[in-house]
Design a protein around this motif. Sequence first.
Motif, short mmCIF file in Angstrom:
data_model
loop_
_atom_site.label_atom_id
_atom_site.label_comp_id
_atom_site.label_asym_id
_atom_site.label_seq_id
_atom_site.Cartn_x
_atom_site.Cartn_y
_atom_site.Cartn_z
N VAL A 69 -1.60 91.47 28.97
CA VAL A 69 -1.28 92.13 30.24
C VAL A 69 -1.24 93.65 30.08
CG1 VAL A 69 0.48 92.40 32.02
CG2 VAL A 69 -0.06 90.12 31.15
N SER A 70 -0.58 94.11 29.03
CA SER A 70 -0.45 95.55 28.81
C SER A 70 -1.81 96.19 28.53
CB SER A 70 0.50 95.83 27.65
OG SER A 70 1.78 95.28 27.90
N SER A 71 -2.66 95.50 27.78
CA SER A 71 -3.98 96.05 27.46
C SER A 71 -4.85 96.14 28.70
CB SER A 71 -4.66 95.17 26.39
OG SER A 71 -3.92 95.17 25.19
N LEU A 72 -4.75 95.17 29.59
CA LEU A 72 -5.50 95.23 30.84
C LEU A 72 -5.02 96.37 31.72
CD1 LEU A 72 -5.76 91.41 31.67
CD2 LEU A 72 -7.60 92.92 30.90
N VAL A 73 -3.71 96.59 31.74
CA VAL A 73 -3.16 97.72 32.50
C VAL A 73 -3.67 99.04 31.91
CG1 VAL A 73 -1.05 98.97 33.06
CG2 VAL A 73 -1.12 96.48 33.29
N TYR A 96 6.17 92.98 37.87
CA TYR A 96 6.97 93.36 36.71
C TYR A 96 7.55 94.77 36.80
CZ TYR A 96 4.52 89.32 34.83
OH TYR A 96 4.02 88.06 34.65
N GLY A 97 7.22 95.51 37.83
CA GLY A 97 7.81 96.82 38.02
C GLY A 97 6.85 97.97 37.72
N LYS A 98 7.00 99.05 38.44
CA LYS A 98 6.13 100.21 38.26
C LYS A 98 6.37 100.89 36.92
CE LYS A 98 5.62 101.24 43.20
NZ LYS A 98 5.81 102.27 44.27
N ASP A 99 7.60 100.86 36.44
CA ASP A 99 7.90 101.50 35.15
C ASP A 99 7.09 100.87 34.03
OD1 ASP A 99 9.66 103.19 36.39
OD2 ASP A 99 11.45 102.03 35.87
N PHE A 100 6.98 99.56 34.05
CA PHE A 100 6.17 98.87 33.03
C PHE A 100 4.72 99.32 33.07
CE2 PHE A 100 3.09 95.31 32.92
CZ PHE A 100 2.93 95.23 31.53
N VAL A 101 4.15 99.37 34.28
CA VAL A 101 2.74 99.76 34.42
C VAL A 101 2.52 101.19 33.95
CG1 VAL A 101 0.93 100.21 36.11
CG2 VAL A 101 2.27 98.11 36.27
N ILE A 102 3.44 102.08 34.30
CA ILE A 102 3.31 103.48 33.90
C ILE A 102 3.35 103.62 32.38
CG2 ILE A 102 4.44 105.74 33.97
CD1 ILE A 102 5.32 105.08 36.83
N GLU A 103 4.29 102.93 31.74
CA GLU A 103 4.43 103.04 30.29
C GLU A 103 3.26 102.38 29.56
OE1 GLU A 103 8.17 101.67 28.90
OE2 GLU A 103 9.34 103.20 29.97
N ALA A 104 2.79 101.24 30.05
CA ALA A 104 1.68 100.55 29.40
C ALA A 104 0.38 101.33 29.52
CB ALA A 104 1.50 99.16 30.00
N THR A 109 3.29 105.81 25.22
CA THR A 109 4.18 104.65 25.24
C THR A 109 3.44 103.32 25.24
OG1 THR A 109 4.27 104.85 27.67
CG2 THR A 109 6.06 105.87 26.40
N ALA A 110 2.12 103.34 25.15
CA ALA A 110 1.34 102.10 25.21
C ALA A 110 1.67 101.16 24.06
CB ALA A 110 -0.15 102.42 25.22
N SER A 111 1.87 101.72 22.87
CA SER A 111 2.16 100.87 21.71
C SER A 111 3.49 100.14 21.87
CB SER A 111 2.18 101.71 20.44
OG SER A 111 3.14 102.74 20.52
N ARG A 112 4.40 100.69 22.66
CA ARG A 112 5.68 100.02 22.91
C ARG A 112 5.47 98.69 23.60
NH1 ARG A 112 9.64 103.60 26.32
NH2 ARG A 112 9.18 104.97 24.53
N TRP A 113 4.40 98.58 24.37
CA TRP A 113 4.08 97.35 25.09
C TRP A 113 2.95 96.59 24.43
CZ3 TRP A 113 7.57 95.69 28.26
CH2 TRP A 113 8.43 96.60 28.86
N GLN A 114 2.68 96.87 23.16
CA GLN A 114 1.74 96.11 22.35
C GLN A 114 0.30 96.18 22.85
OE1 GLN A 114 3.10 92.10 21.56
NE2 GLN A 114 5.25 92.69 21.65
N VAL A 115 -0.08 97.31 23.45
CA VAL A 115 -1.47 97.49 23.84
C VAL A 115 -2.34 97.43 22.59
CG1 VAL A 115 -3.15 99.09 24.85
CG2 VAL A 115 -0.90 98.83 25.89
#
Length: 282
Positions: A69-73, A96-104, A109-115
Amino acid sequence: MVKQYRKEVAELLRTGKQEYARIRVEAVIRENLLLRAYEILELYIELLIVRGKLMSDSKEIPRDMIEAVSSLVYASQRVGDIPELSKLRAIFASKYGKDFVIEAAADGTASRWQVNHNLMQCLLVEAPVPEDKLAMLSEVAQEHGVEWDLRAAAQVLLPPSPALGPAAAAAAAGMGGTDCAACHMGGGFIAGGVGVGVGVGVGGEGRGGTCEILPSSSSSSSFFFSISAAWICICTAAAAAAAPAAQQQQQQQQQQAYPSVQAAAYAAAQAAAAARAAAAAR
């Protein structure tokens, strides 16, 4: 287009135009990286199609779907050939919230979401490093049978150092560079919730839906404390009554999100396959 670029690079090397070859080879590297990015995205989109129902039943991103999901974002703002990714990003932001999309989507911060680290490297907007250029020049020269002084090229491309790094050593030996392993970092997404805290000063406290008033030395104080405690009980009861309705509304949104995710994923899969085929045919 890639084949044409490779032929041009080979011809430039054959005619001794090293400087032009070093510039032209960047186009070859970028096209290869784009093809690799398409392949990664197709894999994640297929995974999203298969596990869409699982995602609809979960309030949070399933742990084994965070990377996909994070990689697609992350790719949605960097791959213009697949506009359907933007629709998926909007669905994820709603769920899942705008904050998640912004960070991913942000590099910091992408690595925080395992991109996926390989995907980030493929979509990086920077000139290829000298080691990658040297490895690709060597590959093209071998492919087209061009005699080329690899050591001389390495001395020009690579900065002087006491010892060559692994990538440079591989290029100097006539070997292509290897892909970097995907970077998997820990992390998880916790869906946002609402917490209500109730505090009472010295006057009283609520337990189990009832209010207990502590004795007071003055009638005015007792009256004030009684009013405060009663107000707290009313607010607590209202919050308790509103909680099931909010939970039911959230469940309905999740159930409605599943067909949207599935439909968007199918459209993105078709667009990604078409983009990869077009890039490979260039």
